[in-house]
Structure formats: C-alpha cells, structure tokens
Design a protein around this motif. Structure first.
Motif, PDB file in Angstrom:
ATOM      1  N   LEU A   1       0.825  -1.209   0.000  1.00 53.14           N
ATOM      2  CA  LEU A   1       0.000   0.000   0.000  1.00 53.14           C
ATOM      3  C   LEU A   1       0.857   1.255   0.000  1.00 53.14           C
ATOM      4  O   LEU A   1       0.531   2.238  -0.680  1.00 53.14           O
ATOM      5  N   ALA A   2       1.958   1.237   0.727  1.00 53.56           N
ATOM      6  CA  ALA A   2       2.848   2.397   0.754  1.00 53.56           C
ATOM      7  C   ALA A   2       3.458   2.629  -0.626  1.00 53.56           C
ATOM      8  O   ALA A   2       3.569   3.787  -1.070  1.00 53.56           O
ATOM      9  N   ASN A   3       3.815   1.558  -1.310  1.00 56.24           N
ATOM     10  CA  ASN A   3       4.364   1.705  -2.665  1.00 56.24           C
ATOM     11  C   ASN A   3       3.317   2.286  -3.605  1.00 56.24           C
ATOM     12  O   ASN A   3       3.623   3.164  -4.421  1.00 56.24           O
ATOM     13  N   ARG A   4       2.084   1.790  -3.486  1.00 55.18           N
ATOM     14  CA  ARG A   4       1.015   2.322  -4.335  1.00 55.18           C
ATOM     15  C   ARG A   4       0.742   3.782  -4.008  1.00 55.18           C
ATOM     16  O   ARG A   4       0.512   4.606  -4.900  1.00 55.18           O
ATOM     17  N   LEU A   5       0.753   4.104  -2.711  1.00 53.06           N
ATOM     18  CA  LEU A   5       0.519   5.488  -2.303  1.00 53.06           C
ATOM     19  C   LEU A   5       1.641   6.388  -2.801  1.00 53.06           C
ATOM     20  O   LEU A   5       1.400   7.505  -3.251  1.00 53.06           O
ATOM     21  N   GLU A   6       2.853   5.889  -2.740  1.00 48.44           N
ATOM     22  CA  GLU A   6       3.993   6.673  -3.231  1.00 48.44           C
ATOM     23  C   GLU A   6       3.874   6.892  -4.736  1.00 48.44           C
ATOM     24  O   GLU A   6       4.132   7.987  -5.244  1.00 48.44           O
ATOM     25  N   ALA A   7       3.456   5.859  -5.467  1.00 49.77           N
ATOM     26  CA  ALA A   7       3.283   5.995  -6.909  1.00 49.77           C
ATOM     27  C   ALA A   7       2.182   7.004  -7.210  1.00 49.77           C
ATOM     28  O   ALA A   7       2.326   7.862  -8.103  1.00 49.77           O
ATOM     29  N   ALA A   8       1.080   6.902  -6.473  1.00 45.83           N
ATOM     30  CA  ALA A   8      -0.021   7.841  -6.698  1.00 45.83           C
ATOM     31  C   ALA A   8       0.411   9.259  -6.336  1.00 45.83           C
ATOM     32  O   ALA A   8       0.045  10.231  -7.017  1.00 45.83           O
ATOM     33  N   SER A   9       1.186   9.402  -5.293  1.00 50.67           N
ATOM     34  CA  SER A   9       1.689  10.706  -4.896  1.00 50.67           C
ATOM     35  C   SER A   9       2.603  11.274  -5.978  1.00 50.67           C
ATOM     36  O   SER A   9       2.557  12.467  -6.303  1.00 50.67           O
ATOM     37  N   GLY A  10       3.437  10.404  -6.548  1.00 46.33           N
ATOM     38  CA  GLY A  10       4.316  10.839  -7.633  1.00 46.33           C
ATOM     39  C   GLY A  10       3.514  11.284  -8.841  1.00 46.33           C
ATOM     40  O   GLY A  10       3.829  12.291  -9.486  1.00 46.33           O
ATOM     41  N   LYS A  11       2.460  10.540  -9.153  1.00 42.07           N
ATOM     42  CA  LYS A  11       1.611  10.918 -10.291  1.00 42.07           C
ATOM     43  C   LYS A  11       0.913  12.240 -10.015  1.00 42.07           C
ATOM     44  O   LYS A  11       0.776  13.091 -10.897  1.00 42.07           O
ATOM     45  N   ALA A  12       0.453  12.434  -8.770  1.00 41.69           N
ATOM     46  CA  ALA A  12      -0.225  13.674  -8.417  1.00 41.69           C
ATOM     47  C   ALA A  12       0.744  14.843  -8.506  1.00 41.69           C
ATOM     48  O   ALA A  12       0.381  15.922  -8.993  1.00 41.69           O
ATOM     49  N   ARG A  13       1.963  14.655  -8.068  1.00 40.25           N
ATOM     50  CA  ARG A  13       2.952  15.734  -8.170  1.00 40.25           C
ATOM     51  C   ARG A  13       3.261  16.043  -9.631  1.00 40.25           C
ATOM     52  O   ARG A  13       3.456  17.186 -10.008  1.00 40.25           O
ATOM     53  N   ALA A  14       3.340  14.972 -10.413  1.00 43.11           N
ATOM     54  CA  ALA A  14       3.623  15.163 -11.837  1.00 43.11           C
ATOM     55  C   ALA A  14       2.477  15.913 -12.497  1.00 43.11           C
ATOM     56  O   ALA A  14       2.708  16.745 -13.388  1.00 43.11           O
ATOM     57  N   ALA A  15       1.261  15.660 -12.064  1.00 46.80           N
ATOM     58  CA  ALA A  15       0.111  16.353 -12.647  1.00 46.80           C
ATOM     59  C   ALA A  15       0.111  17.819 -12.222  1.00 46.80           C
ATOM     60  O   ALA A  15      -0.244  18.702 -13.000  1.00 46.80           O
ATOM     61  N   VAL A  16       0.508  18.084 -10.982  1.00 52.56           N
ATOM     62  CA  VAL A  16       0.529  19.455 -10.487  1.00 52.56           C
ATOM     63  C   VAL A  16       1.745  20.193 -11.039  1.00 52.56           C
ATOM     64  O   VAL A  16       1.644  21.346 -11.465  1.00 52.56           O
ATOM     65  N   MET A  17       2.899  19.551 -11.034  1.00 52.38           N
ATOM     66  CA  MET A  17       4.132  20.146 -11.534  1.00 52.38           C
ATOM     67  C   MET A  17       4.634  19.300 -12.699  1.00 52.38           C
ATOM     68  O   MET A  17       5.421  18.378 -12.509  1.00 52.38           O
ATOM     69  N   PRO A  18       4.267  19.632 -13.932  1.00 57.83           N
ATOM     70  CA  PRO A  18       4.659  18.810 -15.075  1.00 57.83           C
ATOM     71  C   PRO A  18       6.155  18.903 -15.378  1.00 57.83           C
ATOM     72  O   PRO A  18       6.698  18.032 -16.019  1.00 57.83           O
ATOM     73  N   SER A  19       6.845  19.913 -14.918  1.00 57.76           N
ATOM     74  CA  SER A  19       8.256  20.066 -15.244  1.00 57.76           C
ATOM     75  C   SER A  19       9.155  19.134 -14.444  1.00 57.76           C
ATOM     76  O   SER A  19      10.259  18.839 -14.855  1.00 57.76           O
ATOM     77  N   ALA A  20       8.731  18.694 -13.295  1.00 58.43           N
ATOM     78  CA  ALA A  20       9.575  17.834 -12.449  1.00 58.43           C
ATOM     79  C   ALA A  20       9.409  16.381 -12.869  1.00 58.43           C
ATOM     80  O   ALA A  20       8.304  15.905 -13.033  1.00 58.43           O
ATOM     81  N   PRO A  21      10.524  15.641 -13.068  1.00 55.90           N
ATOM     82  CA  PRO A  21      10.410  14.221 -13.446  1.00 55.90           C
ATOM     83  C   PRO A  21       9.956  13.408 -12.229  1.00 55.90           C
ATOM     84  O   PRO A  21      10.312  13.707 -11.104  1.00 55.90           O
ATOM     85  N   PRO A  22       9.154  12.380 -12.454  1.00 58.51           N
ATOM     86  CA  PRO A  22       8.694  11.566 -11.334  1.00 58.51           C
ATOM     87  C   PRO A  22       9.852  10.763 -10.738  1.00 58.51           C
ATOM     88  O   PRO A  22      10.752  10.352 -11.468  1.00 58.51           O
ATOM     89  N   PRO A  23       9.829  10.550  -9.449  1.00 59.48           N
ATOM     90  CA  PRO A  23      10.908   9.774  -8.834  1.00 59.48           C
ATOM     91  C   PRO A  23      10.798   8.301  -9.224  1.00 59.48           C
ATOM     92  O   PRO A  23       9.705   7.796  -9.453  1.00 59.48           O
TER      93      PRO A  23
END
Length: 175
Positions: A98-120
């Motif tokens: 669940l933490a991995n999925r949450l981290e992935a979703a968080s990365g996607k959300a950050r990417a959606a909010v900040m398109p210039s930053a590459p996802p971790p």
C-alpha cells in the motif's frame, strides 16, 4: 593343715575372681544400657530420615508436574506467538504494498501538479507469497483497494492524520 590352707587360698582366689567378674559385669551392663539408648536415638533418626525422604519425593513429583504444566503452557504461548508473527509479517507486506502504491499515486499527483519535475523512480521489492490462506486474503484485500485520487485542481483535498504522517514518512525516506 596344708589342705586347709590350700582350701583357704582357693576360696580367697575364687572370691577375688568373683569380685572381678562382678565389676566387669557392672561395666558391661552400663555399656549395654548406653547401646540401648543409642539404638533408640538411631531408630528416631532413621524414622526422621524416612519421613524427610518421603516428603522430598512428594516435592519432586509436584515440581515435575508443575514443570510439565508450565512447559505445556509455554509451548502454547510459543505457538500463538509464531502465528501472530506470521500474521504481522503479512500485514507488514500488505502495508509495504500500500505504501508503494501510495507513493506511486503521490508521484503521479505531483507530476500532474508540476509537469516540469520528473517523477521519482519506484523501487519496490517483490512481495513473497504468503503461506496462510487467511493472511493471503488479507493481503489481496489490502492491495486491491482503489488507488487514492489525485488532488483536484482547485486545491489539495483534506487528508486524515494517518495519511499525512504516511506521506511525511515517505518524503523523509527519499534521498
């Protein structure tokens, strides 16, 4: 006359021997009395020893019974602890998923909010297969939960305290 002197000497010798015999008999009587008294004391000592031996035997049997009962109770506790340990391992595995999925979703959300930053990059270790059927069902239920939604463009959606703490912990783990 010689016969009367000889008779008198024999009588004196016999009297002397009788006196010596009486003295010896008195001493022997005292020693026999002491032995009889010692025998009574020895019998009391033997009776006390027999009672102490019986009591010690009873105590040893009680200690064996108690040790056996304690051993059985300890074995039951160990079995229960082993079961709980296995369940906890499966819960931790599910939480990692669940933490991995949450981290992935968080990365996607950050990417959606900040398109210039590459996802971790995601580095998730594969989960081992659980052995217990109930625990496997718990893992499937935990990992099949719908992923968290990305925050709305109007602003971040309110999060629970547990979610905030989990996100904070995940952000602290990143280099």
């Amino acid at each position: 006359m010689i016969a009367s002197i000889l008779s008198l000497l024999l009588d004196v010798a016999i009297v002397g021997l009788l006196v010596a015999t009486i003295i010896y008999a008195l001493r022997l009587n005292r020693q026999l009395s002491a032995v009889k008294e010692s025998r009574a004391e020895l019998e009391e000592l033997v009776k006390g020893f027999a009672e102490a031996t019986a009591q010690a035997d009873s105590s040893v049997k009680g200690m064996r019974r108690t040790a056996q009962e304690s051993g059985e109770a300890l074995a039951a506790l160990i079995t229960r602890a082993q079961t709980l340990k296995e369940e906890m391992e499966l819960i931790v595995q599910a939480a990692d998923g669940l933490a991995n999925r949450l981290e992935a979703a968080s990365g996607k959300a950050r990417a959606a909010v900040m398109p210039s930053a590459p996802p971790p990059p995601l580095t998730a270790a594969p989960l081992p297969r659980p052995s217990a059927p109930a625990a496997a069902a718990a893992v499937r239920a935990a990992t099949s939960a719908p992923p968290p939604q990305a925050p709305s463009p109007g602003g971040p959606e309110p999060r629970s305290r547990a979610e905030k703490e989990l996100l904070q912990a995940l952000e602290n783990l990143r280099p």
